[in-house]
Design an enzyme around this catalytic site. Structure first.
Site, PDB file in Angstrom:
ATOM      1  N   CYS A  62      -2.052   9.392   2.533  1.00 41.70           N
ATOM      2  CA  CYS A  62      -1.629   8.787   1.258  1.00 41.70           C
ATOM      3  C   CYS A  62      -2.543   9.209   0.107  1.00 41.70           C
ATOM      4  O   CYS A  62      -2.087   9.371  -1.014  1.00 41.70           O
ATOM      5  CB  CYS A  62      -1.585   7.275   1.382  1.00 41.70           C
ATOM      6  SG  CYS A  62      -3.153   6.559   1.894  1.00 41.70           S
ATOM      7  N   GLU A  99       0.887  -1.181   0.000  1.00 43.00           N
ATOM      8  CA  GLU A  99       0.000   0.000   0.000  1.00 43.00           C
ATOM      9  C   GLU A  99       0.914   1.216   0.000  1.00 43.00           C
ATOM     10  O   GLU A  99       1.458   1.588   1.038  1.00 43.00           O
ATOM     11  CB  GLU A  99      -0.898  -0.015   1.251  1.00 43.00           C
ATOM     12  CG  GLU A  99      -1.924  -1.132   1.266  1.00 43.00           C
ATOM     13  CD  GLU A  99      -3.073  -0.909   0.300  1.00 43.00           C
ATOM     14  OE1 GLU A  99      -3.116   0.154  -0.353  1.00 43.00           O
ATOM     15  OE2 GLU A  99      -3.917  -1.808   0.180  1.00 43.00           O
TER      16      GLU A  99
HETATM   17  P1  NAD Z   1       8.162   4.792   4.914  1.00 42.44           P
HETATM   18  O1  NAD Z   1       8.154   3.971   3.674  1.00 42.44           O
HETATM   19  O2  NAD Z   1       9.334   5.680   5.149  1.00 42.44           O
HETATM   20  O3  NAD Z   1       8.070   3.852   6.223  1.00 42.44           O
HETATM   21  C1  NAD Z   1       7.048   2.884   6.380  1.00 42.44           C
HETATM   22  C2  NAD Z   1       7.541   1.778   7.294  1.00 42.44           C
HETATM   23  O4  NAD Z   1       8.682   1.169   6.683  1.00 42.44           O
HETATM   24  C3  NAD Z   1       7.991   2.232   8.687  1.00 42.44           C
HETATM   25  O5  NAD Z   1       7.562   1.285   9.640  1.00 42.44           O
HETATM   26  C4  NAD Z   1       9.505   2.252   8.588  1.00 42.44           C
HETATM   27  O6  NAD Z   1      10.155   1.947   9.805  1.00 42.44           O
HETATM   28  C5  NAD Z   1       9.779   1.155   7.577  1.00 42.44           C
HETATM   29  N1  NAD Z   1      11.005   1.424   6.801  1.00 42.44           N
HETATM   30  C6  NAD Z   1      11.515   2.642   6.471  1.00 42.44           C
HETATM   31  N2  NAD Z   1      12.637   2.501   5.731  1.00 42.44           N
HETATM   32  C7  NAD Z   1      12.829   1.165   5.605  1.00 42.44           C
HETATM   33  C8  NAD Z   1      13.830   0.382   4.949  1.00 42.44           C
HETATM   34  N3  NAD Z   1      14.841   0.939   4.304  1.00 42.44           N
HETATM   35  N4  NAD Z   1      13.719  -0.970   5.004  1.00 42.44           N
HETATM   36  C9  NAD Z   1      12.692  -1.552   5.658  1.00 42.44           C
HETATM   37  N5  NAD Z   1      11.724  -0.859   6.296  1.00 42.44           N
HETATM   38  C10 NAD Z   1      11.789   0.485   6.276  1.00 42.44           C
HETATM   39  O7  NAD Z   1       6.793   5.599   4.894  1.00 42.44           O
HETATM   40  P2  NAD Z   1       6.263   6.653   5.940  1.00 42.44           P
HETATM   41  O8  NAD Z   1       7.106   7.883   5.862  1.00 42.44           O
HETATM   42  O9  NAD Z   1       6.066   6.006   7.257  1.00 42.44           O
HETATM   43  O10 NAD Z   1       4.802   6.963   5.324  1.00 42.44           O
HETATM   44  C11 NAD Z   1       4.631   7.833   4.241  1.00 42.44           C
HETATM   45  C12 NAD Z   1       4.438   7.103   2.943  1.00 42.44           C
HETATM   46  O11 NAD Z   1       3.500   6.065   3.094  1.00 42.44           O
HETATM   47  C13 NAD Z   1       3.886   8.003   1.846  1.00 42.44           C
HETATM   48  O12 NAD Z   1       4.483   7.694   0.620  1.00 42.44           O
HETATM   49  C14 NAD Z   1       2.410   7.641   1.825  1.00 42.44           C
HETATM   50  O13 NAD Z   1       1.754   7.943   0.614  1.00 42.44           O
HETATM   51  C15 NAD Z   1       2.469   6.187   2.113  1.00 42.44           C
HETATM   52  N6  NAD Z   1       1.225   5.700   2.681  1.00 42.44           N
HETATM   53  C16 NAD Z   1       0.438   4.865   1.953  1.00 42.44           C
HETATM   54  C17 NAD Z   1      -0.786   4.430   2.461  1.00 42.44           C
HETATM   55  C18 NAD Z   1      -1.708   3.524   1.682  1.00 42.44           C
HETATM   56  O14 NAD Z   1      -2.642   2.991   2.281  1.00 42.44           O
HETATM   57  N7  NAD Z   1      -1.504   3.331   0.400  1.00 42.44           N
HETATM   58  C19 NAD Z   1      -1.188   4.844   3.723  1.00 42.44           C
HETATM   59  C20 NAD Z   1      -0.345   5.687   4.437  1.00 42.44           C
HETATM   60  C21 NAD Z   1       0.860   6.105   3.925  1.00 42.44           C
END
Ligand code: NAD
Length: 470
Positions: A250, A216
């Protein structure tokens, strides 16, 4: 499994692995009991603590905490409880005549041990949402919430510990290193919510174990407003959808593409609704949130500085107060195509306005970018609306509204390609956490047995004829 023995989380994973078939065989009533317990925890026991944690992490107003975190979780649970019986039923299908003597069906069986990695913007909703589907489908789960919202993560850990044994549902808190270590394990399914950049890391880690994924993700979700739109209504819904949770959603509208003839009227209406919602000084409004971290504040400030350098017009906003993690609701027009705010997902309270002359030009602009998670259309012209929808691709669309498609449990939610892989919510979430197992039951001697070796000229003729019956 020997190769994973040194993994920090191997012990936890192994305990869930041992337990997965027991949980997978759980009855409808056992699953309902777990959903009931979770519902009670969210709606009653921990409701106030949830609001408090969200205020500490995101400055989230109480009404928003209720509307965007508590309600969706309770709604998801109630929906799952209403339909779980139907979802768990075996699904009979037809059997071709050539397979005479057999009947066929498929069942939704649990995938097994699942990993749920969640983001910070709606920490409870985006962690418990997938967990509800995982429980409904009979899985065990390890959850890795975001390190950016520590109060929410600590409270979720407390809730999970109170409700589940670790060999069924466990939370592991921590930063990227924790995710990286977990991602090495051979989970049966990974449900990741986050950015497309990290989504690629998750998918490549999953590929090593051929683990299925639901991703997602996010991206730039456009709004197209044509010259027939109800401008005041469009402005009201766009200002609400854009500045809710300070734009950290998102499916938040990322940028506006508006017919040039109505741009000025639209901006005037946006200013009116901004003042209505957040008064003259949004920094003192109890209805306006804050940016999650200094890192994200700096990222957004860089977009604002870049737009200022490029001499864009700040229709409203542009103020930043780092001490308070505050960025004013900001609307920018006359943007140069090199503006950074037009390149990356904004994920904050900045709304760029672009204009177009012809709808084809506007569709071409959208299609030149990655496929969005959401695409919004504001129009009273059915032909224009249809043209936009059929000539673009997006995870979901609202016509004359923003964001609300997320809240309909009967609709699949998710992106397409760069904005996501797989769908969630309601039945689609249950499906994501299930293996569809195909079963053929041979009741009597099967017709194909007449074609077993040794082959003769007669069987050759029969084989040619059999094709008719498939
Ligand atoms: P992110 O991708 O930075 O982090 C998400 C999760 O991944 C966190 O738990 C983080 O600890 C982990 N993570 C971060 N870097 C990682 C890595 N290198 N390897 C493994 N795990 C890692 O996202 P965010 O900043 O928490 O959220 C914002 C993003 O999420 C935006 O792009 C937003 O559009 C998207 N989002 C999508 C939805 C949806 O339902 N489609 C909902 C909410 C947010």
């Amino acid at each position: 499994m020997a190769e994973f023995k040194n993994n920090t989380f191997f012990n936890l994973f192994s305990r869930q692995l041992k337990n997965q078939c027991t949980i997978g065989k759980s009855s409808y009533s056992q699953r309902i009991a777990k959903l009931d317990a979770l519902q009670h925890a969210i709606a009653m026991t921990y409701r106030d603590e949830i609001s408090e944690a969200l205020y500490k992490d995101l400055g989230k107003p109480k009404v928003e905490a209720e509307l965007t975190e508590v309600f969706p979780i309770i709604g998801d649970i109630k929906h799952a409880k209403t339909y779980l019986h139907k979802w768990m039923r075996k699904q009979k299908v037809k059997t071709p005549l050539a397979m005479l003597g057999a009947s066929s069906y498929y069942t939704y069986e649990s995938k097994g041990v699942c990993l749920i990695i969640s983001p910070w913007n709606f920490p409870f909703n985006l962690t418990f949402g997938p967990l509800i589907s995982a429980i409904a489908a009979g899985n065990t789960a390890i959850i890795k919430p975001s390190e950016m919202t520590p109060h929410a993560s600590a409270l979720m850990a407390k809730i999970i510990k109170a409700l589940f044994k670790e060999d069924e549902v466990a939370i592991v808190e921590g930063e990227v290193e924790v995710s990286t270590e977990l991602l090495k394990l051979p989970f049966h399914h990974i449900f990741f919510t986050g950015s497309p950049t990290v989504g690629k890391i998750v998918m490549s880690a999953a590929a090593k174990n051929l683990t299925s994924v639901t991703l997602e993700l996010g991206g730039k979700s456009p709004i197209i407003i044509d010259e027939t739109a109800n401008i005041d209504m469009a402005a009201k819904k766009i200002i609400w959808g854009k500045f809710l949770n300070c734009g950290q959603i998102c499916v938040a509208p990322d940028y506006v593409l508006i017919h040039q003839s109505i741009k000025n009227e639209f901006i005037t209406a946006c200013k009116k609704w901004l003042t209505n919602f957040y008064r003259a000084h949004p920094n003192t409004s109890k209805s306006y949130g804050r940016i999650v971290s200094n890192k994200h504040l700096e990222r957004l400030k860089a977009h604002i500085d870049n737009a200022k350098d490029l001499k864009a017009t700040f229709e409203v906003g542009g103020e930043v107060n780092a001490d308070d993690k505050y960025i004013a609701p900001t609307i920018i027009s006359d943007l140069n195509e090199n503006a950074t705010v037009l390149k990356e997902e904004i994920f904050g309270p900045i709304l760029p306005i672009l204009t177009y002359d012809a709808l084809d030009e506007c569709i071409a602009y959208v299609n030149a970018k990655e496929r969005p998670l959401a695409l919004y259309v504001f129009s009273k012209h059915k032909g224009n609306t249809k043209k936009i929808i059929t000539n673009t691709r997006a995870g979901g669309t609202c016509i004359n509204n923003t964001i609300i498609h997320y809240a309909n449990h009967y609709l699949p939610f998710g992106g397409v390609n760069n904005s996501g892989i797989g769908k969630s919510h309601g039945f689609f979430g249950f499906e994501a956490f299930s293996n569809k197992r195909a079963i053929v039951n041979q009741h009597t001697i099967g017709a194909t047995e007449f074609l077993f070796p040794p082959y003769s000229k007669f069987k050759e003729k029969m084989a040619r004829l059999t094709i008719k019956w498939f």
